[in-house]
Design a protein around this motif. Structure first.
Motif, mmCIF file in Angstrom:
data_model
loop_
_atom_site.group_PDB
_atom_site.id
_atom_site.type_symbol
_atom_site.label_atom_id
_atom_site.label_comp_id
_atom_site.label_asym_id
_atom_site.label_seq_id
_atom_site.Cartn_x
_atom_site.Cartn_y
_atom_site.Cartn_z
ATOM 1 N N LEU A 1 0.853 -1.186 0.000
ATOM 2 C CA LEU A 1 0.000 0.000 0.000
ATOM 3 C C LEU A 1 0.894 1.242 0.000
ATOM 4 C CD1 LEU A 1 -2.543 -1.059 2.801
ATOM 5 C CD2 LEU A 1 -2.554 -1.670 0.382
ATOM 6 N N THR A 2 0.605 2.213 -0.862
ATOM 7 C CA THR A 2 1.432 3.421 -0.946
ATOM 8 C C THR A 2 0.615 4.596 -1.471
ATOM 9 O OG1 THR A 2 3.461 4.339 -1.889
ATOM 10 C CG2 THR A 2 2.202 2.863 -3.284
ATOM 11 N N THR A 3 1.072 5.810 -1.113
ATOM 12 C CA THR A 3 0.496 7.023 -1.708
ATOM 13 C C THR A 3 1.367 7.520 -2.851
ATOM 14 O OG1 THR A 3 1.679 8.461 -0.157
ATOM 15 C CG2 THR A 3 -0.530 7.690 0.501
ATOM 16 N N GLY A 4 2.579 6.949 -2.982
ATOM 17 C CA GLY A 4 3.479 7.339 -4.053
ATOM 18 C C GLY A 4 4.107 8.697 -3.872
ATOM 19 N N VAL A 5 4.106 9.224 -2.651
ATOM 20 C CA VAL A 5 4.586 10.579 -2.429
ATOM 21 C C VAL A 5 6.059 10.739 -2.813
ATOM 22 C CG1 VAL A 5 5.200 10.132 -0.007
ATOM 23 C CG2 VAL A 5 4.647 12.469 -0.754
ATOM 24 N N LEU A 6 6.860 9.684 -2.704
ATOM 25 C CA LEU A 6 8.280 9.770 -3.054
ATOM 26 C C LEU A 6 8.548 9.475 -4.524
ATOM 27 C CD1 LEU A 6 9.906 8.032 0.060
ATOM 28 C CD2 LEU A 6 9.482 10.461 -0.325
ATOM 29 N N LEU A 7 7.491 9.162 -5.261
ATOM 30 C CA LEU A 7 7.658 8.837 -6.677
ATOM 31 C C LEU A 7 7.149 9.935 -7.601
ATOM 32 C CD1 LEU A 7 6.345 5.145 -6.557
ATOM 33 C CD2 LEU A 7 8.730 5.909 -6.470
ATOM 34 N N ALA A 8 6.413 10.885 -7.036
ATOM 35 C CA ALA A 8 5.777 11.917 -7.862
ATOM 36 C C ALA A 8 6.829 12.735 -8.610
ATOM 37 C CB ALA A 8 4.932 12.843 -6.983
ATOM 38 N N GLY A 9 6.540 12.937 -9.894
ATOM 39 C CA GLY A 9 7.406 13.784 -10.706
ATOM 40 C C GLY A 9 8.618 13.090 -11.282
ATOM 41 N N ASP A 10 8.821 11.810 -10.999
ATOM 42 C CA ASP A 10 9.999 11.088 -11.506
ATOM 43 C C ASP A 10 9.524 9.798 -12.173
ATOM 44 O OD1 ASP A 10 12.361 9.710 -11.981
ATOM 45 O OD2 ASP A 10 13.314 10.466 -10.143
ATOM 46 N N GLU A 11 9.353 9.863 -13.477
ATOM 47 C CA GLU A 11 8.819 8.704 -14.194
ATOM 48 C C GLU A 11 9.777 7.514 -14.171
ATOM 49 O OE1 GLU A 11 7.695 9.911 -18.096
ATOM 50 O OE2 GLU A 11 5.868 10.936 -17.398
ATOM 51 N N ALA A 12 11.085 7.781 -14.175
ATOM 52 C CA ALA A 12 12.053 6.679 -14.117
ATOM 53 C C ALA A 12 11.905 5.903 -12.800
ATOM 54 C CB ALA A 12 13.463 7.205 -14.262
ATOM 55 N N LYS A 13 11.728 6.657 -11.694
ATOM 56 C CA LYS A 13 11.547 6.013 -10.389
ATOM 57 C C LYS A 13 10.239 5.215 -10.355
ATOM 58 C CE LYS A 13 14.188 8.731 -7.029
ATOM 59 N NZ LYS A 13 14.090 9.537 -5.797
ATOM 60 N N GLN A 14 9.218 5.779 -10.986
ATOM 61 C CA GLN A 14 7.916 5.100 -10.998
ATOM 62 C C GLN A 14 8.018 3.739 -11.698
ATOM 63 O OE1 GLN A 14 5.038 7.817 -12.731
ATOM 64 N NE2 GLN A 14 5.779 9.520 -11.471
ATOM 65 N N ALA A 15 8.676 3.729 -12.876
ATOM 66 C CA ALA A 15 8.834 2.473 -13.602
ATOM 67 C C ALA A 15 9.717 1.490 -12.834
ATOM 68 C CB ALA A 15 9.426 2.736 -14.982
ATOM 69 N N GLU A 16 10.794 1.997 -12.233
ATOM 70 C CA GLU A 16 11.696 1.142 -11.471
ATOM 71 C C GLU A 16 11.003 0.577 -10.230
ATOM 72 O OE1 GLU A 16 14.738 -1.106 -10.269
ATOM 73 O OE2 GLU A 16 14.483 -0.112 -12.212
ATOM 74 N N TYR A 17 10.120 1.365 -9.628
ATOM 75 C CA TYR A 17 9.357 0.941 -8.445
ATOM 76 C C TYR A 17 8.518 -0.304 -8.787
ATOM 77 C CZ TYR A 17 6.013 1.272 -4.553
ATOM 78 O OH TYR A 17 5.227 1.022 -3.456
ATOM 79 N N ILE A 18 7.822 -0.251 -9.904
ATOM 80 C CA ILE A 18 6.985 -1.383 -10.317
ATOM 81 C C ILE A 18 7.853 -2.600 -10.621
ATOM 82 C CG2 ILE A 18 5.427 -2.234 -12.120
ATOM 83 C CD1 ILE A 18 4.095 -0.340 -10.174
ATOM 84 N N ARG A 19 8.962 -2.374 -11.328
ATOM 85 C CA ARG A 19 9.848 -3.510 -11.645
ATOM 86 C C ARG A 19 10.419 -4.135 -10.384
ATOM 87 N NH1 ARG A 19 11.356 -0.080 -16.056
ATOM 88 N NH2 ARG A 19 13.145 0.730 -14.850
ATOM 89 N N SER A 20 10.728 -3.288 -9.407
ATOM 90 C CA SER A 20 11.275 -3.790 -8.142
ATOM 91 C C SER A 20 10.262 -4.678 -7.425
ATOM 92 C CB SER A 20 11.681 -2.617 -7.258
ATOM 93 O OG SER A 20 12.099 -3.069 -5.983
ATOM 94 N N LEU A 21 8.994 -4.245 -7.420
ATOM 95 C CA LEU A 21 7.950 -5.059 -6.783
ATOM 96 C C LEU A 21 7.740 -6.370 -7.543
ATOM 97 C CD1 LEU A 21 5.293 -2.322 -5.906
ATOM 98 C CD2 LEU A 21 6.910 -3.440 -4.369
ATOM 99 N N HIS A 22 7.825 -6.294 -8.841
ATOM 100 C CA HIS A 22 7.656 -7.500 -9.652
ATOM 101 C C HIS A 22 8.768 -8.510 -9.343
ATOM 102 C CE1 HIS A 22 7.174 -10.210 -13.020
ATOM 103 N NE2 HIS A 22 8.360 -9.884 -13.495
ATOM 104 N N HIS A 23 10.017 -8.049 -9.278
ATOM 105 C CA HIS A 23 11.131 -8.945 -8.987
ATOM 106 C C HIS A 23 11.042 -9.510 -7.581
ATOM 107 C CE1 HIS A 23 13.483 -6.681 -12.324
ATOM 108 N NE2 HIS A 23 12.878 -7.760 -12.808
ATOM 109 N N ALA A 24 10.433 -8.765 -6.671
ATOM 110 C CA ALA A 24 10.263 -9.240 -5.294
ATOM 111 C C ALA A 24 9.055 -10.164 -5.155
ATOM 112 C CB ALA A 24 10.119 -8.050 -4.340
ATOM 113 N N GLU A 25 8.341 -10.384 -6.269
ATOM 114 C CA GLU A 25 7.163 -11.251 -6.305
ATOM 115 C C GLU A 25 6.064 -10.771 -5.379
ATOM 116 O OE1 GLU A 25 8.496 -15.234 -5.597
ATOM 117 O OE2 GLU A 25 9.466 -15.391 -7.556
ATOM 118 N N ALA A 26 5.862 -9.448 -5.380
ATOM 119 C CA ALA A 26 4.744 -8.888 -4.620
ATOM 120 C C ALA A 26 3.432 -9.366 -5.229
ATOM 121 C CB ALA A 26 4.806 -7.364 -4.642
#
Length: 538
Positions: free
Chosen positions: A70-95
């Protein structure tokens, strides 16, 4: 605004089932936040192991798999590279999924995150209304804890019930009946070749499974597109299997056929059942007879008894591995035969058949031959090989006439058993290796009539002079003398006595019975009485 709400999965769910992403999103508290699945809608049945609230951009390194983040994404706003990396990180962690609360950081679903989640197959859910994450974590965690406790309780209840049956000495069938009752579906046990060894459950449902067993075996253990069980064992469709084995050796499988509860509970039932069956076998349940022997014995006993119509037993025979389509069946019974030895003879000769010991100590063999094979010649070949295997010439095979109609098998087995009964323990000489009804003559008729009170009274009356004296030697001499056609030389030879000694014994027999053995009618009457007496003693 119309929201793309969570697709619902039809069908009931066990209250103690593990929660999936789909089920979490349909909780009343979550629905208050107006959830919308914007990516990964095809992965909503992933199990949720835990719920984790995290705002860190590198949260993936702190996960172990199965979490709903669960997240509000407050640390990801305005940075599309971080947003994409965030999703990939969760995917690799098998969330299991990520839930994004819309608000100040993201007033609308972020397209970069949506595309990345769709590529990864990671469910991305947005909440359109402000929602206290603490309420969701409390709700899900408490449900997961209750689910785990219920699963442990169920596991212990199943294990205790089955262990109780085993310690009480219950047979395999009792264990399977218990499993079928608690699973509410047919239960099938097979060997590694998918041959059915035992079944349990409602008779009509079991018959439906066995009638289509060849296809069901493929769908349960194969990977056939379009069939329940394709790709992953079919547990989502209620076909739940468990392996049977121990000490590094696999020797069988258990299958719940069409289990209607949730897969997690079904898997638990199957696993506990498999453990119990392995323990039962290791402890030598059912007098250490193999399950293959028990399966064959159950089928052949039902065929001989005639209680179940032969046509209803055909699916069981086919599922047990007996070829039944366009075949010739030869019913045999071997008096005192060893099932293991007879099965070995079948394998050596490359014949198809079922072997099982019957209740009276005889062993039944049902041969299944191709239509173009000579049934009588192969039966004689089987009998000859049996004599070679047993190392003697006394082994007899009682046979009924071959039949091409399955419905004729029960009568054939009963006829073969009658023939075997007629020759067992008799002093008859020069019988062929394969004995048929035409070979037992009067002896066979007497065996059929042995329980008739008048026949019993006749035997007692005719033999009273010998029976009341309790002299088994004279009775044996009389038995041999009559069986050899009143051949004095042969009788003396078989009893290892001189002819004068035999004459004295025959005279004693005649005096005690008050008859003349040279008189054909009197000798025949005593012979019939002796056959009836021997039949009654058996």
């Amino acid at each position: 605004m119309v929201f793309a709400s969570v697709p619902r999965q039809p069908g009931p769910r066990s209250p103690d089932a593990a929660l999936s992403v789909r089920q979490v999103l349909t909780l009343e508290r979550v629905l208050a936040g107006e959830p919308e699945v914007v990516a990964g809608a095809g992965q909503l049945d992933r199990p949720v192991r835990w719920v984790h609230v995290a705002e860190a951009a590198d949260v993936g390194v702190m996960l172990s798999g199965g979490e709903m983040v669960l997240t509000t994404g407050v640390l990801l706003a305005g940075d599309e590279a971080k947003q994409a990396e965030y999703i990939r990180s969760l995917h690799h962690a098998e969330a299991a999924a990520v839930v994004l609360g819309l608000g100040r950081a993201f007033p609308a679903p972020p397209e970069v995150m949506r595309r990345a989640a769709e590529r990864c197959g990671l469910p991305l859910v947005v909440l359109h209304r402000p929602f206290p994450f603490a309420e969701l974590t409390e709700e899900v965690q408490s449900r997961l804890v209750r689910s785990k406790f219920a699963a442990v309780s169920l596991s212990e209840a199943v294990r205790t019930g089955l262990t109780g049956l085993i310690t009480a000495g219950a047979p395999l069938q009792a264990l399977l009946d218990w499993i079928a009752q608690h699973s509410g579906c047919p239960v099938v046990v097979t060997n590694l070749a998918h041959r059915v060894l035992a079944t349990a459950g409602e008779r009509s449902a079991v018959d439906d499974v066995l009638r289509d067993w060849e296809r069901i075996a493929r769908q349960a253990w194969g990977h056939h597109p379009g069939l329940p069980g394709a790709g992953g064992g079919g547990e989502g469709d209620g076909w739940i299997r468990a392996e049977l084995g121990g000490r590094g050796e696999l020797w069988g499988r258990l299958l719940l056929c069409g289990y209607r509860g949730d897969a997690a509970t079904g898997r638990l039932l199957a696993d506990r059942a498999a453990e119990a069956l392995v323990l039962h076998r290791m402890l030598g349940g059912d007098h250490a007879r193999s399950w293959e022997e028990q399966s064959a014995q159950s089928l052949l006993t039902d065929l001989v008894s005639g209680v179940v119509p032969a046509r209803q037993l055909l699916p069981r025979a086919r599922a047990a591995g007996l070829p039944v389509n366009r075949r010739t069946f030869v019913p045999l019974v071997v008096p005192g035969g060893d099932p293991g030895g007879l099965d070995r003879v079948l394998r050596v000769l490359g014949m198809s058949g079922l072997v099982a010991e019957l209740a009276d100590g005889a062993t039944a063999v049902l041969l299944s031959l191709a239509r173009d094979q000579h049934a009588e010649a192969l039966t004689a070949h089987f009998a000859a090989r049996l004599r070679t295997e047993t190392g003697g010439s006394s082994a007899l095979v009682a046979a009924a006439d071959a039949c091409t109609d399955w419905d004729g098998v029960p009568a054939g087995l009963r006829e073969a058993r009658h023939v075997a009964d007629a020759v067992t323990g008799s002093a008859a000489v020069d019988l062929p290796a394969v004995v048929r009804l035409r070979d037992v003559h009067l002896r066979g008729l007497i065996r059929l009539l042995r329980d008739d009170p008048q026949v019993q009274s006749f035997a007692e009356r005719e033999l009273d002079g010998l029976l009341c004296e309790g002299d088994p030697e004279l009775l044996n001499v009389l038995r041999t003398y009559l069986a050899t056609g009143r051949n004095k030389s042969r009788t003396a030879q078989l009893h290892h006595v001189s002819r004068p000694a035999l004459y004295r014994r025959l005279e004693a027999i005649q005096n005690r019975l008050g008859i003349d053995l040279d008189d054909f009618e009197q000798a025949a009457s005593v012979h019939i009485a002796l056959l009836a007496h021997d039949a009654q003693q058996r």
